[in-house]
Design an enzyme around this catalytic site. Structure first.
Site, PDB file in Angstrom:
ATOM      1  N   HIS A 126       0.838  -1.195   0.000  1.00  0.00           N
ATOM      2  CA  HIS A 126       0.000   0.000   0.000  1.00  0.00           C
ATOM      3  C   HIS A 126       0.872   1.243   0.000  1.00  0.00           C
ATOM      4  O   HIS A 126       1.976   1.235   0.551  1.00  0.00           O
ATOM      5  CB  HIS A 126      -0.923   0.024   1.223  1.00  0.00           C
ATOM      6  CG  HIS A 126      -2.067   0.945   1.056  1.00  0.00           C
ATOM      7  ND1 HIS A 126      -2.020   2.278   1.412  1.00  0.00           N
ATOM      8  CD2 HIS A 126      -3.299   0.734   0.526  1.00  0.00           C
ATOM      9  CE1 HIS A 126      -3.173   2.841   1.120  1.00  0.00           C
ATOM     10  NE2 HIS A 126      -3.970   1.936   0.578  1.00  0.00           N
TER      11      HIS A 126
ATOM     12  N   ASP B  24      -7.982  -5.104  -1.395  1.00  0.00           N
ATOM     13  CA  ASP B  24      -8.393  -5.841  -2.594  1.00  0.00           C
ATOM     14  C   ASP B  24      -8.227  -7.353  -2.508  1.00  0.00           C
ATOM     15  O   ASP B  24      -8.954  -8.094  -3.166  1.00  0.00           O
ATOM     16  CB  ASP B  24      -7.597  -5.338  -3.816  1.00  0.00           C
ATOM     17  CG  ASP B  24      -8.159  -4.042  -4.371  1.00  0.00           C
ATOM     18  OD1 ASP B  24      -9.375  -3.831  -4.220  1.00  0.00           O
ATOM     19  OD2 ASP B  24      -7.384  -3.258  -4.932  1.00  0.00           O
TER      20      ASP B  24
HETATM   21  C1  LIG Z   1      -7.692  -0.235  -3.026  1.00  0.00           C
HETATM   22  C2  LIG Z   1      -6.331   0.003  -3.498  1.00  0.00           C
HETATM   23  O1  LIG Z   1      -6.118   0.703  -4.451  1.00  0.00           O
HETATM   24  S1  LIG Z   1      -5.084  -0.739  -2.626  1.00  0.00           S
HETATM   25  C3  LIG Z   1      -3.741  -0.913  -3.778  1.00  0.00           C
HETATM   26  C4  LIG Z   1      -4.044  -1.968  -4.799  1.00  0.00           C
HETATM   27  N1  LIG Z   1      -2.881  -2.235  -5.648  1.00  0.00           N
HETATM   28  C5  LIG Z   1      -2.216  -3.404  -5.606  1.00  0.00           C
HETATM   29  O2  LIG Z   1      -2.530  -4.314  -4.859  1.00  0.00           O
HETATM   30  C6  LIG Z   1      -1.091  -3.537  -6.582  1.00  0.00           C
HETATM   31  C7  LIG Z   1       0.151  -4.156  -5.925  1.00  0.00           C
HETATM   32  N2  LIG Z   1       0.772  -3.216  -5.038  1.00  0.00           N
HETATM   33  C8  LIG Z   1       1.586  -2.228  -5.512  1.00  0.00           C
HETATM   34  O3  LIG Z   1       1.863  -2.120  -6.707  1.00  0.00           O
HETATM   35  C9  LIG Z   1       2.125  -1.206  -4.532  1.00  0.00           C
HETATM   36  O4  LIG Z   1       2.220  -1.772  -3.253  1.00  0.00           O
HETATM   37  C10 LIG Z   1       1.250   0.067  -4.482  1.00  0.00           C
HETATM   38  C11 LIG Z   1       1.010   0.640  -5.870  1.00  0.00           C
HETATM   39  C12 LIG Z   1      -0.106  -0.217  -3.841  1.00  0.00           C
HETATM   40  C13 LIG Z   1       1.968   1.105  -3.623  1.00  0.00           C
HETATM   41  O5  LIG Z   1       3.136   1.465  -4.312  1.00  0.00           O
HETATM   42  P1  LIG Z   1       4.322   2.200  -3.566  1.00  0.00           P
HETATM   43  O6  LIG Z   1       3.807   3.245  -2.649  1.00  0.00           O
HETATM   44  O7  LIG Z   1       5.280   2.623  -4.611  1.00  0.00           O
HETATM   45  O8  LIG Z   1       4.929   0.995  -2.717  1.00  0.00           O
HETATM   46  P2  LIG Z   1       6.088   0.994  -1.636  1.00  0.00           P
HETATM   47  O9  LIG Z   1       6.865   2.274  -1.688  1.00  0.00           O
HETATM   48  O10 LIG Z   1       5.513   0.593  -0.343  1.00  0.00           O
HETATM   49  O11 LIG Z   1       7.017  -0.183  -2.169  1.00  0.00           O
HETATM   50  C14 LIG Z   1       8.144  -0.591  -1.426  1.00  0.00           C
HETATM   51  C15 LIG Z   1       8.813  -1.752  -2.102  1.00  0.00           C
HETATM   52  O12 LIG Z   1       7.971  -2.908  -2.022  1.00  0.00           O
HETATM   53  C16 LIG Z   1       7.742  -3.423  -3.309  1.00  0.00           C
HETATM   54  N3  LIG Z   1       6.349  -3.820  -3.413  1.00  0.00           N
HETATM   55  C17 LIG Z   1       5.286  -3.081  -3.047  1.00  0.00           C
HETATM   56  N4  LIG Z   1       4.158  -3.742  -3.296  1.00  0.00           N
HETATM   57  C18 LIG Z   1       4.525  -4.928  -3.841  1.00  0.00           C
HETATM   58  C19 LIG Z   1       3.821  -6.026  -4.312  1.00  0.00           C
HETATM   59  N5  LIG Z   1       2.478  -6.044  -4.301  1.00  0.00           N
HETATM   60  N6  LIG Z   1       4.498  -7.095  -4.800  1.00  0.00           N
HETATM   61  C20 LIG Z   1       5.841  -7.097  -4.819  1.00  0.00           C
HETATM   62  N7  LIG Z   1       6.575  -6.051  -4.383  1.00  0.00           N
HETATM   63  C21 LIG Z   1       5.922  -4.982  -3.899  1.00  0.00           C
HETATM   64  C22 LIG Z   1       7.998  -2.255  -4.250  1.00  0.00           C
HETATM   65  O13 LIG Z   1       8.330  -2.714  -5.551  1.00  0.00           O
HETATM   66  C23 LIG Z   1       9.106  -1.549  -3.559  1.00  0.00           C
HETATM   67  O14 LIG Z   1      10.313  -2.215  -3.854  1.00  0.00           O
HETATM   68  P3  LIG Z   1      11.571  -1.417  -4.423  1.00  0.00           P
HETATM   69  O15 LIG Z   1      11.884  -0.411  -3.373  1.00  0.00           O
HETATM   70  O16 LIG Z   1      12.562  -2.487  -4.623  1.00  0.00           O
HETATM   71  O17 LIG Z   1      11.061  -0.806  -5.704  1.00  0.00           O
HETATM   72  O1  LIG Z   2      -5.376   4.910  -0.640  1.00  0.00           O
HETATM   73  C1  LIG Z   2      -4.882   4.426  -1.648  1.00  0.00           C
HETATM   74  O2  LIG Z   2      -3.821   4.837  -2.203  1.00  0.00           O
HETATM   75  C2  LIG Z   2      -5.516   3.261  -2.321  1.00  0.00           C
HETATM   76  C3  LIG Z   2      -6.605   2.651  -1.503  1.00  0.00           C
HETATM   77  O3  LIG Z   2      -6.375   1.855  -0.629  1.00  0.00           O
HETATM   78  C4  LIG Z   2      -7.972   3.068  -1.776  1.00  0.00           C
HETATM   79  O4  LIG Z   2      -8.191   3.958  -2.613  1.00  0.00           O
HETATM   80  O5  LIG Z   2      -8.887   2.507  -1.149  1.00  0.00           O
END
Ligand SMILES: CC(=O)SCCNC(=O)CCNC(=O)[C@H](O)C(C)(C)COP(=O)(O)OP(=O)(O)OC[C@H]1O[C@@H](n2cnc3c(N)ncnc32)[C@H](O)[C@@H]1OP(=O)(O)O
Ligand SMILES: O=C([O-])CC(=O)C(=O)O
Length: 372
Positions: A257, A308
């Site tokens: 997240h 999700d």
């Molecule tokens: C309701 C919603 O919208 S909730 C979000 C739904 N989205 C997802 O589930 C997609 C998968 N998750 C992701 O892509 C990311 O966690 C996001 C987009 C939600 C957040 O992105 P960011 O804020 O950039 O993540 P964050 O800074 O915490 O990442 C830290 C590290 O963990 C890694 N990481 C974060 N999430 C994941 C994941 N799901 N799988 C593998 N690695 C991950 C990143 O690649 C990053 O590694 P790096 O520093 O080597 O590049």
């Molecule tokens: O807050 C966010 O970046 C994504 C999320 O979890 C939502 O929109 O529910």
């Protein structure tokens, strides 16, 4: 731009009285109410009312709000005609986007004083828009988009399956829609607010937000999570495949997240509903697979399921086709988007940040015949 502020992370981009998101997996509140209390005690329509009007409704207010919404479920013929022209292999989020935009052509917001009636209309119409298209394009049926179901979640299930949903399913839909309703300055809400800040109309703001929610890094993750877990027959098979994905540095959808660091408070709630649904349908595969994925991600990456991940299995157990998962998110988040649009309009200044320039130095103009 400094690396830690990429994606505007950590930057305060405005004020809101609608929602707080704590970082440690606690502190998610809507208008001062904790998400646990809302998900346990409230119906979705109560939460919609809370977000849109700033306070919980009385019993009389809730009754009249529900009846008002129930009376707005018919779709205009021109919108049904457009929906019938969208092919069966279109993405349902594109159908939602078009449905919202088309309604904006037919029932244009002429003045901001009309905003509440257009928000009510969209809340009532969205379940009909997606199910009318789905049933027509997949089964050749032209359905009635009215139903006697009092709740938006129950109404959606009734239109989708053509039969009265069980009490359990209606309850799960209330909880799910409440969990998804609002989340501060997430990407789709920020899109809606940015659009609103230009004094654009409600349908434009919501259409833009739908397009933003569609992406797999945001709302689209629930569908992507389902596509992943349904590949695996056993927890051991899931673990082996997941280890390979992590080794190849693939993103695991439904995990991590942008704000939460330890856990997402919505996860435990939807996970428990998924467990109960698994028990009810006699599932011995998807729920154990999901639990193993959760354990492996924690062990290997310290990453936790976001809102999700367990939504995927929960929706699947209710017989909802995977491509319709993110449209359900739209039916819910519409309330948060709309509340933010109202808040932006009430105290507006056009949103227009600055950028650090990284391009070339000023260059001398070259006539076209001298280039190459
Ligand atoms: C309701 C919603 O919208 S909730 C979000 C739904 N989205 C997802 O589930 C997609 C998968 N998750 C992701 O892509 C990311 O966690 C996001 C987009 C939600 C957040 O992105 P960011 O804020 O950039 O993540 P964050 O800074 O915490 O990442 C830290 C590290 O963990 C890694 N990481 C974060 N999430 C994941 C994941 N799901 N799988 C593998 N690695 C991950 C990143 O690649 C990053 O590694 P790096 O520093 O080597 O590049
Ligand atoms: O807050 C966010 O970046 C994504 C999320 O979890 C939502 O929109 O529910």
């Amino acid at each position: 731009m400094a690396e830690n502020t990429a994606g505007l992370r950590g930057i305060t981009a405005g004020e809101t009285a609608l929602c707080t998101v704590g970082q440690e997996g606690t502190g998610l509140t809507y208008c001062g109410y904790d998400i646990h209390d809302l998900a346990e005690h409230a119906e979705f329509e109560e939460v919609a009312y809370l977000l849109l009007y700033g306070q919980l409704p009385t019993a009389a207010e809730l009754d009249s709000y529900r009846s008002r919404l129930q009376g707005l479920r018919q779709l205009p013929a021109a919108l049904r005609e457009v929906l019938e022209r969208i092919p069966a292999d279109a993405h349902p989020m594109d159908v939602m986007r078009t449905g919202c935009s088309m309604l904006g052509n037919l029932e244009t917001e002429q003045d901001f004083s009309e905003q509440d009636q257009h928000i009510d209309r969209l809340l009532s119409a969205f379940p009909g828009i997606i199910t009318y298209w789905y049933r027509y394009s997949h089964h050749g049926e032209r359905i009635e988009t009215d139903s006697d179901e009092a709740s938006i979640g129950g109404h959606f299930l009734k239109l989708l399956h053509g039969k009265k949903p069980s009490d359990l399913h209606v309850k799960v839909m209330h909880a799910s829609l409440i969990l998804y309703a609002e989340h501060e300055f997430n990407a789709s809400t920020f899109t809606a607010r940015t659009c609103a800040s230009t004094l654009s109309d409600l349908h434009s703001c919501i259409t833009g937000a739908i397009g933003t929610l569609r992406g797999p890094l945001h709302g689209g993750a629930n569908e992507a999570a389902m596509a992943m877990i349904e590949n695996w027959q056993t927890p051991d098979e899931a673990e082996a495949a997941l280890m390979g994905m992590l080794e190849r540095k693939e993103k695991i959808m439904g995990f991590g997240h942008a704000i939460y660091r330890k856990s997402d408070p919505r996860n435990a709630i939807i996970k428990e509903w998924s467990r109960q649904l698994a028990e009810q349908v006699g599932d011995t595969r998807l729920y154990p697979v999901s639990e193993r994925v959760e354990a492996v991600m924690q062990r290997e990456k310290g990453l936790f399921p976001n809102a999700d991940f367990f939504h995927a299995s929960a929706y699947h157990f209710m017989g909802i086709p995977t491509p319709l998962f993110t449209p359900i998110f739209v039916m819910s988040r519409l309330t948060g988007w709309a509340a933010h649009i109202k808040e932006q309009r009430a105290n507006n200044r056009i949103i227009r940040p600055s950028a650090d320039y990284t391009g070339p130095e000023l260059k001398a103009w070259q006539p076209i015949e001298q280039r190459g």
